[in-house]
Design an enzyme around this catalytic site. Structure first.
Site, PDB file in Angstrom:
ATOM      1  N   GLU A 180       1.041  -1.188  -0.087  1.00 47.05           N
ATOM      2  CA  GLU A 180      -0.015  -0.250  -0.066  1.00 47.05           C
ATOM      3  C   GLU A 180       0.552   1.516  -0.204  1.00 47.05           C
ATOM      4  OE1 GLU A 180      -2.054  -3.277   2.311  1.00 47.05           O
ATOM      5  OE2 GLU A 180      -0.287  -2.802   2.026  1.00 47.05           O
TER       6      GLU A 180
ATOM      7  N   HIS B 221      17.803   6.800 -10.522  1.00 52.87           N
ATOM      8  CA  HIS B 221      17.418   6.059 -10.085  1.00 52.87           C
ATOM      9  C   HIS B 221      15.858   7.559  -9.408  1.00 52.87           C
ATOM     10  CE1 HIS B 221      19.702   2.822  -9.137  1.00 52.87           C
ATOM     11  NE2 HIS B 221      18.518   2.046  -8.155  1.00 52.87           N
TER      12      HIS B 221
END
Length: 760
Positions: free
Chosen positions: A17, A699
């Protein structure tokens, strides 16, 4: 009575989540308040999962990284980040990834903080930055708020912070100053933090000092003494937590620190338990990490009680029980797994089950084994089943491993001879351009794989869809003008899981996710038995991709050391034995690719350094077998076949000679975030083969300009002869979007063309 506690809980959620909320926020799809609400809901759920504990950790939850959290708490975000304005959360995410949420088009991003591995794990943290003028300023709001949240659930909070010495040890100075000299100005802020926590009614604070399990010189050892003598007057009781290794020569130092308690990782340092039980002063608590917090195997509780009961008899109520380290490194809940067969499932324990095991041990000590006799019997039965299962042991695999000889790891000719043969065959320009392997994994790709797994898509339709993506990927690379192409890895869910699924001896969870960094989650395969390769794994996809282009195309494999280090590894035999089994299996794939006409084969060893023991005295043994495993995998090919390897976030200075022993024709590494600092390893050591220093930080969503890439490569050419340099991103591109990747690679190709004209 024994006290139970936990050093930390997985923060991502049983269904990731947190990941989805983070990424939605970064895309501008949800607000900061909605992201914070998700965080609060997860904390509430995770504390409920830990409600049987006497003390629950607070402050272990993070929106990105616990070390970055500590930097924010100490007011030590980089100046370039603070100058961008915005909210605290905006600055926090900019330090982590260069950007926060959906930035305005005028915001070009900032240079993200350097990322490196957290000790010897597959978790990566944002490196604290220091300079001689660094000033610390407390911001304890995060901890204060979470203490109140935990109390509202009727729980007793135990704040978790990174200790002052380890915090400095983890960081880097950006000038010529000594980071240890900052301890004097750092300690008052820690005192202030502890006073604030005391004012909140906190009795115990967990102070993580895992640097104590590493090699420390006299100055760093003295720093621990100075730090804790400074902090001993603060009101909360301090539990200094060590984990991931043995204390060894630091054991007496740790026992004598003026604190109220010490945590020892009894999984990594079982032989030190008796010594600490005897040495620890009688006014101190001893927390023993008796459940493995880094692996998924169920604990043999009877065996643990056999050695734990004598310790309890000596310590009584002074004994605390906990997992060995934070449960950050294991999945959340085994009960979510519906597809694992019952036998294998009975061998496993995830975070919630590990806390159940902890409670069983505490009950056995407090009330006697008879009270939990059924649970102990179940544990013993599972351990016996695993020891004797025919699924675990394959005699033919073991026979092949015993027949390994040194010549398996030898190339036919030295690099100086074979590179000339390869250059004649490949006809590549100076500063050849390539990528590391993967291209963006779009929602359509992920949906295609999911539908195929669920049986909603036939194999023929699946193959057609993936081939369409491979075709697109090859076409985009040709349009960009890259010199060595890849097929993009659309068929692969993960660089380790993909191979593990096709090897005997591996099992897979549905929801066994763990955090690697930020929102990046991985689902490590479970290595439970002897390893064999039933059939070719990649040849068909690589052949198809090569049929689409006249340019050379790399076959992409993951190396044995990385597959090992990024798996939940069996603990019933030496890691070396499992690695050699993997090496023989991947070697077969290498030779099949070569036989299919693939002229360049990349064997990624992104995690080779991650497995390096924390103590330098233990390095030689690990490096000997890990380098040998790579050589067994790679070196059976002909001279004209070019072998590449890739490594992520690795400090090479201290192991550069071992890296050279791999004898890969080309090695690609991460250097962009460190501004080529990592290439200093190659200044004093004449590395003999080709090198591709990563110049595009994948990244971060920031798109590097051509001039930035050119400047980085010019720095690289100061350390490495230009004729041996490649130009590439620092890692695979699967986590990025096409609208980020294409302009970044276009700039990279333009930089390479400029370098060919300007660098002699």
């Amino acid at each position: 009575m024994v006290t139970t506690h936990n050093l930390g809980f997985p923060r991502i959620g049983a269904r990731r989540e947190l990941k989805f909320a983070q990424e939605s926020f970064w895309k501008g799809q949800i607000s900061q308040e909605e992201l914070k609400t998700t965080g609060a809901e997860l904390r509430h759920k995770h504390w409920q999962n830990q409600r049987q504990l006497d003390l629950v950790p607070v402050g272990d939850f993070s929106f990105y990284d616990q070390v970055l959290d500590m930097s924010a708490t100490l007011g030590n975000l980089p100046k370039r980040v603070k100058e961008t304005g915005g909210t605290e959360l905006d600055q926090y995410f900019r330090a982590a990834r260069g950007r926060s949420g959906q930035e305005t088009t005028s915001f070009e991003g900032v240079h993200a903080g350097e990322m490196t591995k957290w000790f010897d794990t597959n978790y990566h943290y944002i490196v604290p930055e220091f300079h001689q003028h660094t000033r610390f300023q407390l911001n304890a709001d995060r901890l204060i708020d979470q203490i109140a949240e935990a109390r509202a659930q009727g729980l007793t909070p135990k704040p978790v912070i990174i200790g002052p010495v380890t915090y400095l040890w983890l960081g880097k100075t950006k000038d010529e100053s000594d980071r240890l000299a900052l301890l004097k100005s750092l300690l008052p802020v820690y005192s202030e933090l502890l006073d604030v926590l005391s004012a909140q009614g906190v009795e115990w604070v967990q102070v993580d000092e895992p640097a104590l399990v590493t090699d420390l010189d006299a100055d760093w050892r003295h720093a621990f003494t100075l730090a804790y003598h400074h902090l001993k007057t603060c009101a909360p009781k301090l539990l200094v937590a060590t984990y991931f290794g043995e204390l060894r020569e630091n054991l007496q130092l740790a026992c004598e620190l003026p604190v109220a308690g010490l945590h020892l990782d009894a999984i990594s340092a079982p032989q030190e338990v008796a010594r600490v039980v005897d040495w620890l002063p009688p006014h101190k608590q001893l927390s023993l990490g008796v459940i493995n917090g880094r692996n998924v195997w169920r604990t043999d509780l009877e065996k643990v009680l056999d050695w734990l009961e004598p310790a309890y008899q000596k310590l009584g109520a002074r004994l605390w029980l906990a997992p060995s380290c934070s449960l950050l490194h294991v999945p959340v809940d085994l009960d979510s797994e519906e597809k694992l067969d019952s036998e294998l499932r009975s061998w496993l324990a995830f975070a919630i089950q590990k806390l159940d095991e902890l409670n069983i041990l505490a009950t056995a000590l407090n009330d006697g084994r008879d009270v939990v006799r059924e649970a102990l019997a179940s544990s013993s039965s599972a351990a016996q089943s695993r020891r004797t299962s025919e699924r675990v042991h394959n005699p033919s695999v073991r026979s092949r491993t015993t027949e390994i000889r040194a010549e398996l790891g030898q190339r036919q000719s030295p690099y100086s001879e074979r590179i000339a043969i390869q250059q004649e065959k490949l006809e590549l320009p100076r500063f050849p351009t390539t990528t590391i392997g993967s291209f963006p994994q779009t929602p359509d790709i992920r949906q295609t794989r999911l539908q195929f797994r669920k049986g909603e898509l036939t194999e023929a339709n699946y193959t057609t869809r993936i081939r369409e993506e491979v075709r697109r990927c090859v076409a985009e690379q040709e349009a960009l003008g890259l010199d060595v192409l890849v097929h993009g890895e659309a068929e692969r869910n993960d660089m380790v899981e993909y191979f593990g699924e096709q090897l005997d001896g591996y099992a897979f969870s549905q929801f066994g996710w763990v955090q690697s960094y930020g929102s990046r989650c991985v689902k490590p395969p479970i290595l439970f038995g002897d390893i064999a390769r039933p059939q070719a794994m990649t040849v068909e996809w690589i052949n198809y991709a090569q049929s689409l282009t006249e340019k050379p195309l790399k076959g992409m494999l993951t190396g044995p050391v990385t597959i090992l280090n990024w798996s939940f590894v069996r603990d019933d035999q030496p890691r070396r034995d499992s690695c050699f089994q993997l090496a023989l299996a991947i070697r077969e794939e290498v030779l099949d690719l070569e036989a299919a006409g693939v002229g360049i084969i990349q064997i990624d060893e992104a995690a080779l350094r991650e497995g390096l023991p924390l103590r330098q005295s233990d390095w030689a043994n690990y490096l000997d077998w890990s380098i040998e495993a790579f050589r067994i995998t790679a070196n059976g090919v002909r001279d004209e076949t070019q072998i590449h390897t890739h490594m992520c976030y690795s400090e090479f200075n201290d192991i550069i000679e071992s890296i050279a022993r791999m004898d890969a024709d080309v090695i690609t590494i991460e250097t962009s975030r460190s501004d080529m600092e990592l290439l200093d390893a190659f200044r004093g050591f004449q590395y003999p083969n080709d090198i591709g220093p990563g110049v595009y930080d994948i990244h971060s969503p920031n798109i590097p300009e051509s001039k930035q890439i050119t400047a980085l490569m010019i720095k690289a050419a100061e350390r490495i002869p230009a004729e041996r340099l490649w130009v590439n991103p620092d890692c695979g591109l699967k986590t990025r979007q096409w609208d980020e990747v294409l302009p970044a690679l276009k700039n990279m190709v333009a930089a390479a063309r400029e370098l060919r004209e300007t660098v002699q």
